[in-house]
Design a protein around this motif. Sequence first.
Motif, short mmCIF file in Angstrom:
data_model
loop_
_atom_site.label_atom_id
_atom_site.label_comp_id
_atom_site.label_asym_id
_atom_site.label_seq_id
_atom_site.Cartn_x
_atom_site.Cartn_y
_atom_site.Cartn_z
N GLY A 1 -53.33 138.79 21.88
CA GLY A 1 -52.60 139.63 20.93
C GLY A 1 -53.19 139.49 19.54
N LEU A 2 -52.38 139.73 18.52
CA LEU A 2 -52.87 139.65 17.15
C LEU A 2 -53.12 138.19 16.75
N PHE A 3 -54.23 137.97 16.02
CA PHE A 3 -54.53 136.61 15.57
C PHE A 3 -55.39 136.65 14.31
N ASP A 4 -55.41 135.53 13.59
CA ASP A 4 -56.24 135.39 12.40
C ASP A 4 -57.62 134.94 12.85
N LYS A 5 -58.63 135.79 12.62
CA LYS A 5 -59.96 135.48 13.13
C LYS A 5 -60.61 134.29 12.42
N ILE A 6 -60.12 133.93 11.24
CA ILE A 6 -60.69 132.79 10.52
C ILE A 6 -60.06 131.48 11.00
N THR A 7 -58.74 131.43 11.00
CA THR A 7 -58.05 130.18 11.37
C THR A 7 -57.82 130.07 12.87
N GLY A 8 -57.80 131.23 13.55
CA GLY A 8 -57.51 131.22 14.98
C GLY A 8 -56.03 131.19 15.30
N GLU A 9 -55.18 131.31 14.28
CA GLU A 9 -53.74 131.32 14.53
C GLU A 9 -53.35 132.59 15.28
N ILE A 10 -52.68 132.42 16.40
CA ILE A 10 -52.19 133.56 17.17
C ILE A 10 -50.80 133.90 16.67
N TYR A 11 -50.64 135.13 16.20
CA TYR A 11 -49.35 135.52 15.62
C TYR A 11 -48.30 135.76 16.71
N LYS A 12 -47.21 135.06 16.60
CA LYS A 12 -46.09 135.26 17.50
C LYS A 12 -44.82 135.48 16.68
N LYS A 13 -43.97 136.36 17.19
CA LYS A 13 -42.72 136.62 16.49
C LYS A 13 -41.87 135.35 16.46
N LYS A 14 -41.22 135.14 15.33
CA LYS A 14 -40.36 133.98 15.20
C LYS A 14 -38.91 134.45 15.12
N TYR A 15 -38.05 133.78 15.87
CA TYR A 15 -36.66 134.17 15.95
C TYR A 15 -35.77 133.01 15.53
N GLU A 16 -34.65 133.33 14.87
CA GLU A 16 -33.70 132.30 14.49
C GLU A 16 -32.82 131.89 15.67
N LEU A 17 -32.54 132.86 16.55
CA LEU A 17 -31.68 132.60 17.70
C LEU A 17 -32.51 132.47 18.97
N PRO A 18 -32.01 131.75 19.97
CA PRO A 18 -32.73 131.65 21.25
C PRO A 18 -32.95 133.03 21.86
N GLN A 19 -34.12 133.23 22.46
CA GLN A 19 -34.48 134.52 23.05
C GLN A 19 -34.58 134.41 24.57
N PRO A 20 -34.40 135.53 25.25
CA PRO A 20 -34.56 135.51 26.71
C PRO A 20 -35.98 135.13 27.09
N PRO A 21 -36.17 134.44 28.20
CA PRO A 21 -37.51 134.07 28.64
C PRO A 21 -38.19 135.25 29.35
N LYS A 22 -39.47 135.09 29.60
CA LYS A 22 -40.17 136.06 30.45
C LYS A 22 -39.73 135.83 31.90
N TYR A 23 -39.67 136.93 32.64
CA TYR A 23 -39.30 136.80 34.06
C TYR A 23 -40.27 135.86 34.78
N GLN A 24 -41.56 135.93 34.44
CA GLN A 24 -42.54 135.09 35.13
C GLN A 24 -42.25 133.61 34.91
N ASP A 25 -41.74 133.26 33.71
CA ASP A 25 -41.43 131.86 33.44
C ASP A 25 -40.15 131.43 34.17
N VAL A 26 -39.22 132.35 34.33
CA VAL A 26 -38.04 132.04 35.13
C VAL A 26 -38.47 131.72 36.56
N PHE A 27 -39.39 132.54 37.09
CA PHE A 27 -39.93 132.24 38.42
C PHE A 27 -40.60 130.87 38.43
N GLY A 28 -41.47 130.62 37.44
CA GLY A 28 -42.27 129.39 37.42
C GLY A 28 -41.43 128.12 37.38
N HIS A 29 -40.34 128.15 36.63
CA HIS A 29 -39.49 126.96 36.54
C HIS A 29 -38.50 126.89 37.70
N THR A 30 -38.05 128.06 38.17
CA THR A 30 -37.07 128.07 39.26
C THR A 30 -37.67 127.58 40.57
#
Length: 473
Positions: free
Chosen positions: A135-164
Amino acid sequence: DMLIILNDNCMSIDPNVGALKEYLTDITTSPTYNKVKDDVWKILGKLPLGANFTREMASKIEHSIKGFISKSSNLFESLKLRYFGPIDGHNITKLIDTLKDLKDIPGPKLLHIITVKGKGYALAEKDQTVWHAPGLFDKITGEIYKKKYELPQPPKYQDVFGHTIIELAEKNEKIFGITPAMPSGSSLKYMMEKMPDRAFDVGICEQHSVTLSAGMATQGMRVYCNIYSSFMQRSYDQVVHDVAIQNLPVIFCLDRAGLVGEDGPTHHGAYDISFMRCIPNMIVSAPMNESELRNLMYTAQLESTTSPFVIRYPRGEGVMPEWRTPFEEIKIGKGRKIKDGRDIAILSFGHPGNFAAAAIRELRTEGIDPGHYDMRFAKPLDEELLHEVFKKYSRVITVEDGTVSGGFGSAVLEFMAANNYSAKFRILGIPDRIVEHGSQKDLQRECGYDAKGIAETAREMMKDLVYVSNLLG
């Protein structure tokens, strides 16, 4: 005349595995073979011989070198492909010169080039799996931009599978996981890390993953075979012959079911409902949320489940931040009524049930009050629930994130016809055409089965009734 170019970087999304990978590595890393081969070409280039004679002579000498030095070098030659390489795929000048030379050589040929995934960007070269699609990232620092949320967010379905699957495997020693080269994409990687002797990446070979799962199932194992919906098409023959005919309880977890967004038409999981529900013995299910996914996975591994079991779920996030709910058995072929309504019913299959719920909230402010049924199973259908629907409602909408041709809506129509019911009926889903690239939300809107599309369809179907009501009022 044909030239096959094998771009070998030892990676798919995750590192390659298997015998072919080992074979290519053997060729690539054989210093003796590569040195002798290069020396022969240098010597031949200095000889005052005709071009045709030189190429013929080089071919014979090179073939002898391959057979003498590399034990496994006969694979391509045995397929009647003249093998050339390996060469550095990042050396553009040499690559172009080689391609020009190969144009003049008749017959089928294979050019083996070695490349580095992420070449030119140090961070991508170092961690090739992470940088496959960052996805989007800073080409100099290599930081990958991810949305930050104050409240807990739903997981990806694939991760629900992976942990379940880990939770279930800790309680059931018969459980195993298999994926064809998608441990990160399917999140089976968590089980591979925690239970390496019970979770396997079989490489880019969906056919083998299904047959291996079938073989393990004959020995009493409960195998979760996790394959992207679009890639399941590659192993359809094995599903029919190796699983369904023997009625083996293999659990097919079809990730990326429905529209996947920017990956485009090659990755849209549009067809699995249609091509799975026509196979005898097959159970075809879809969860509306994370809790339902966990419960379907739990139900599929029970001893009472004796048939192949499909669980399809979409790319991306679910709807439940608090998703680690207790396991509950779901009766196979049993849906659930989410709410009663008047005049019109919406029957949803899988995650689009959340779109239906949003549409209903909007419609109720306008005086339209649809009933909502989460059907859970496209096969077997909950016939008891469908009898209730068609006896009560004169207008029915089905919603699915699969093709409208032969899918869940078609199954409901078949039931309606077989039982001599009559209703105004609309199937919402992926239309019978190739859907191009775009965000998931944009494509769902384009295909008309997002919340807005469902609400618009309900309004259109209710027009005549609303008009009569107004006249009577």
